[in-house]
Design a protein around this motif. Structure first.
Motif, PDB file in Angstrom:
ATOM      1  N   ALA A 113       0.844  -1.195   0.000  1.00 27.89           N
ATOM      2  CA  ALA A 113       0.000   0.000   0.000  1.00 27.89           C
ATOM      3  C   ALA A 113       0.882   1.248   0.000  1.00 27.89           C
ATOM      4  CB  ALA A 113      -0.925  -0.007   1.215  1.00 27.89           C
ATOM      5  N   PHE A 114       0.529   2.221  -0.841  1.00 29.47           N
ATOM      6  CA  PHE A 114       1.308   3.452  -0.965  1.00 29.47           C
ATOM      7  C   PHE A 114       0.376   4.665  -0.921  1.00 29.47           C
ATOM      8  CE2 PHE A 114       3.711   0.171  -3.107  1.00 29.47           C
ATOM      9  CZ  PHE A 114       5.036   0.416  -2.759  1.00 29.47           C
ATOM     10  N   ASN A 115       0.732   5.675  -0.136  1.00 30.18           N
ATOM     11  CA  ASN A 115       0.028   6.956  -0.225  1.00 30.18           C
ATOM     12  C   ASN A 115       0.948   8.040  -0.772  1.00 30.18           C
ATOM     13  OD1 ASN A 115       1.705   7.584   1.916  1.00 30.18           O
ATOM     14  ND2 ASN A 115       0.074   7.774   3.426  1.00 30.18           N
ATOM     15  N   SER A 116       2.106   7.624  -1.248  1.00 27.77           N
ATOM     16  CA  SER A 116       3.075   8.530  -1.873  1.00 27.77           C
ATOM     17  C   SER A 116       3.364   8.051  -3.289  1.00 27.77           C
ATOM     18  CB  SER A 116       4.371   8.574  -1.064  1.00 27.77           C
ATOM     19  OG  SER A 116       5.438   9.124  -1.829  1.00 27.77           O
ATOM     20  N   GLY A 117       3.068   8.898  -4.266  1.00 29.98           N
ATOM     21  CA  GLY A 117       3.361   8.546  -5.648  1.00 29.98           C
ATOM     22  C   GLY A 117       4.845   8.371  -5.888  1.00 29.98           C
ATOM     23  N   LYS A 118       5.652   9.167  -5.208  1.00 28.44           N
ATOM     24  CA  LYS A 118       7.101   9.075  -5.364  1.00 28.44           C
ATOM     25  C   LYS A 118       7.604   7.711  -4.890  1.00 28.44           C
ATOM     26  CE  LYS A 118      11.385  11.526  -4.186  1.00 28.44           C
ATOM     27  NZ  LYS A 118      11.956  12.694  -3.450  1.00 28.44           N
ATOM     28  N   ALA A 119       7.077   7.262  -3.749  1.00 22.86           N
ATOM     29  CA  ALA A 119       7.503   5.962  -3.209  1.00 22.86           C
ATOM     30  C   ALA A 119       7.047   4.822  -4.125  1.00 22.86           C
ATOM     31  CB  ALA A 119       6.936   5.771  -1.802  1.00 22.86           C
ATOM     32  N   LEU A 120       5.818   4.942  -4.652  1.00 22.87           N
ATOM     33  CA  LEU A 120       5.315   3.904  -5.561  1.00 22.87           C
ATOM     34  C   LEU A 120       6.165   3.828  -6.825  1.00 22.87           C
ATOM     35  CD1 LEU A 120       3.292   1.842  -6.645  1.00 22.87           C
ATOM     36  CD2 LEU A 120       1.821   3.749  -7.324  1.00 22.87           C
ATOM     37  N   LEU A 121       6.454   4.988  -7.404  1.00 23.68           N
ATOM     38  CA  LEU A 121       7.252   5.002  -8.629  1.00 23.68           C
ATOM     39  C   LEU A 121       8.635   4.427  -8.389  1.00 23.68           C
ATOM     40  CD1 LEU A 121       7.427   5.785 -11.599  1.00 23.68           C
ATOM     41  CD2 LEU A 121       8.188   8.066 -10.891  1.00 23.68           C
ATOM     42  N   PHE A 122       9.220   4.736  -7.229  1.00 23.91           N
ATOM     43  CA  PHE A 122      10.550   4.208  -6.900  1.00 23.91           C
ATOM     44  C   PHE A 122      10.533   2.677  -6.899  1.00 23.91           C
ATOM     45  CE2 PHE A 122      13.605   2.618  -3.764  1.00 23.91           C
ATOM     46  CZ  PHE A 122      14.786   3.174  -4.236  1.00 23.91           C
ATOM     47  N   GLU A 123       9.515   2.096  -6.280  1.00 19.30           N
ATOM     48  CA  GLU A 123       9.424   0.635  -6.228  1.00 19.30           C
ATOM     49  C   GLU A 123       9.136   0.040  -7.607  1.00 19.30           C
ATOM     50  OE1 GLU A 123      10.165  -1.363  -3.890  1.00 19.30           O
ATOM     51  OE2 GLU A 123      10.334  -0.001  -2.190  1.00 19.30           O
ATOM     52  N   MET A 124       8.234   0.689  -8.355  1.00 12.18           N
ATOM     53  CA  MET A 124       7.823   0.135  -9.640  1.00 12.18           C
ATOM     54  C   MET A 124       8.907   0.264 -10.705  1.00 12.18           C
ATOM     55  SD  MET A 124       4.794  -1.273  -9.441  1.00 12.18           S
ATOM     56  CE  MET A 124       4.075  -1.288 -11.084  1.00 12.18           C
ATOM     57  N   MET A 125       9.887   1.121 -10.490  1.00  9.30           N
ATOM     58  CA  MET A 125      10.996   1.234 -11.438  1.00  9.30           C
ATOM     59  C   MET A 125      11.962   0.062 -11.309  1.00  9.30           C
ATOM     60  SD  MET A 125      11.839   5.333 -11.550  1.00  9.30           S
ATOM     61  CE  MET A 125      13.119   5.153 -12.782  1.00  9.30           C
ATOM     62  N   ASP A 126      11.791  -0.730 -10.251  1.00 10.68           N
ATOM     63  CA  ASP A 126      12.615  -1.924 -10.062  1.00 10.68           C
ATOM     64  C   ASP A 126      11.896  -3.099 -10.722  1.00 10.68           C
ATOM     65  OD1 ASP A 126      14.093  -4.072  -9.276  1.00 10.68           O
ATOM     66  OD2 ASP A 126      13.779  -3.788  -7.115  1.00 10.68           O
ATOM     67  N   PRO A 127      12.429  -3.641 -11.818  1.00 10.62           N
ATOM     68  CA  PRO A 127      11.745  -4.748 -12.503  1.00 10.62           C
ATOM     69  C   PRO A 127      11.505  -5.950 -11.606  1.00 10.62           C
ATOM     70  CG  PRO A 127      13.509  -3.866 -13.873  1.00 10.62           C
ATOM     71  CD  PRO A 127      13.662  -3.238 -12.520  1.00 10.62           C
ATOM     72  N   ALA A 128      12.362  -6.166 -10.624  1.00  9.21           N
ATOM     73  CA  ALA A 128      12.181  -7.290  -9.711  1.00  9.21           C
ATOM     74  C   ALA A 128      10.889  -7.142  -8.924  1.00  9.21           C
ATOM     75  CB  ALA A 128      13.374  -7.392  -8.755  1.00  9.21           C
ATOM     76  N   PHE A 129      10.449  -5.891  -8.705  1.00  8.24           N
ATOM     77  CA  PHE A 129       9.184  -5.624  -8.009  1.00  8.24           C
ATOM     78  C   PHE A 129       8.028  -5.556  -8.999  1.00  8.24           C
ATOM     79  CE2 PHE A 129       5.898  -2.849  -6.314  1.00  8.24           C
ATOM     80  CZ  PHE A 129       5.749  -3.286  -4.999  1.00  8.24           C
ATOM     81  N   SER A 130       8.155  -4.691 -10.018  1.00  7.62           N
ATOM     82  CA  SER A 130       7.027  -4.433 -10.919  1.00  7.62           C
ATOM     83  C   SER A 130       6.634  -5.639 -11.751  1.00  7.62           C
ATOM     84  CB  SER A 130       7.345  -3.253 -11.845  1.00  7.62           C
ATOM     85  OG  SER A 130       8.452  -3.538 -12.677  1.00  7.62           O
ATOM     86  N   SER A 131       7.602  -6.487 -12.105  1.00 13.04           N
ATOM     87  CA  SER A 131       7.288  -7.644 -12.931  1.00 13.04           C
ATOM     88  C   SER A 131       6.416  -8.652 -12.197  1.00 13.04           C
ATOM     89  CB  SER A 131       8.575  -8.324 -13.409  1.00 13.04           C
ATOM     90  OG  SER A 131       9.298  -8.866 -12.313  1.00 13.04           O
ATOM     91  N   ARG A 132       6.328  -8.520 -10.874  1.00 13.78           N
ATOM     92  CA  ARG A 132       5.518  -9.442 -10.083  1.00 13.78           C
ATOM     93  C   ARG A 132       4.200  -8.828  -9.627  1.00 13.78           C
ATOM     94  NH1 ARG A 132      10.696 -10.922  -9.550  1.00 13.78           N
ATOM     95  NH2 ARG A 132      11.169 -13.125  -9.346  1.00 13.78           N
ATOM     96  N   VAL A 133       3.930  -7.580 -10.024  1.00 12.84           N
ATOM     97  CA  VAL A 133       2.668  -6.937  -9.658  1.00 12.84           C
ATOM     98  C   VAL A 133       1.581  -7.394 -10.626  1.00 12.84           C
ATOM     99  CG1 VAL A 133       1.439  -4.746  -9.413  1.00 12.84           C
ATOM    100  CG2 VAL A 133       3.822  -4.941  -8.652  1.00 12.84           C
ATOM    101  N   SER A 134       0.544  -8.028 -10.098  1.00 12.74           N
ATOM    102  CA  SER A 134      -0.541  -8.528 -10.932  1.00 12.74           C
ATOM    103  C   SER A 134      -1.665  -7.511 -11.075  1.00 12.74           C
ATOM    104  CB  SER A 134      -1.102  -9.828 -10.346  1.00 12.74           C
ATOM    105  OG  SER A 134      -0.116 -10.829 -10.310  1.00 12.74           O
TER     106      SER A 134
END
Length: 244
Positions: free
Chosen positions: A38-59
């Motif tokens: 869960a994220f209430n910060s767009g900056k924090a979400l973007l930081f995580e999603m820029m990591d393919p190891a994280f974003s590639s597993r988001v369904s």
């Protein structure tokens, strides 16, 4: 069954907590194993999603499109996120509906009706369980390609931090690294055959210690380091390899 990763973004902390709990309950009801972020910060979400190891597993990504969320969706698609996006907002701004369409959102749900949101989320959950991501989104300089994985032959790394994807009907250059692509394509029918090449296993006809021949007649190099893994992959697919 694999564990689904579900990401929820909302700048309102109370609503973020409430809807995360509601989505978690839907997963439990359907006996779906899920990890929630869960994220209430767009900056924090973007930081995580820029990591393919994280974003590639988001369904599933549930986004509040206001307060930068709409730009977030566009940005994530340009980075290659190819999972389900579900818009969830109080806003009824017509432009947001168009933007949701442009971002390929699964649905746009108004927060006035929590029951409808939960019904839509449950459908999205079932879709995510059925979805074997059969496409990948690649971009470069504002130009995009959404390619069916079954049409891709191989990826070739250049010396300029650019990668060329060769697919049925053409080729396309985009900025990436092969290590990032390996992560995005893990368990999706691709294999590293050389330090500069990732190939679709189904595109390979046979392989030797020095090169692989594709069904389309092209040949690409194979490193001795990767030969055994490629040979094993072809064995599993009942394909011929050199020396059989």
């Amino acid at each position: 069954m694999d564990v689904l990763r579900i990401v929820i973004y909302d700048t309102n902390p109370a609503e973020l907590e409430r809807y995360t709990a509601a989505c978690r309950a839907i997963c439990e009801k359907n006996q779906v194993r899920a990890i929630f972020s869960a994220f209430n910060s767009g900056k924090a979400l973007l930081f995580e999603m820029m990591d393919p190891a994280f974003s590639s597993r988001v369904s599933i990504l549930v986004l509040e499109p206001c307060n930068g969320g709409e730009a977030m969706a566009e940005r994530l698609r340009s980075l290659g996120y190819d999972g389900i996006i579900l818009y969830h907002s109080w806003a009824a701004d017509e432009s947001l509906f168009y933007q949701a369409f442009d971002a390929g959102a699964y649905n746009y749900v108004n927060k006035k009706g929590q029951a409808r949101f939960l019904a839509v989320f449950e459908r999205a959950l079932n879709a995510a369980l059925r979805l074997e991501r059969q496409y990948i989104i690649l971009s470069c300089g504002g130009e995009y390609r959404q390619l069916d994985l079954r049409d891709i032959h191989f990826f070739e790394a250049g010396t300029d931090h650019m990668v060329t994807v060769w697919y049925t009907g053409g080729k396309f250059r985009f900025r990436s690294s092969l290590s990032d692509l390996e992560e995005r394509l893990k368990n999706r029918g691709f294999i590293r055959i050389h330090r500069a090449y990732i190939a679709a296993i189904d595109a390979l006809h046979h392989v030797s210690y020095e090169e692989a021949t594709l069904f389309n007649g092209m040949s690409i190099p194979v490193s001795r380091r990767n030969y055994a893994a490629v040979k094993e992959a072809l064995d599993k697919r009942s394909l011929y390899y050199a020396g059989e």
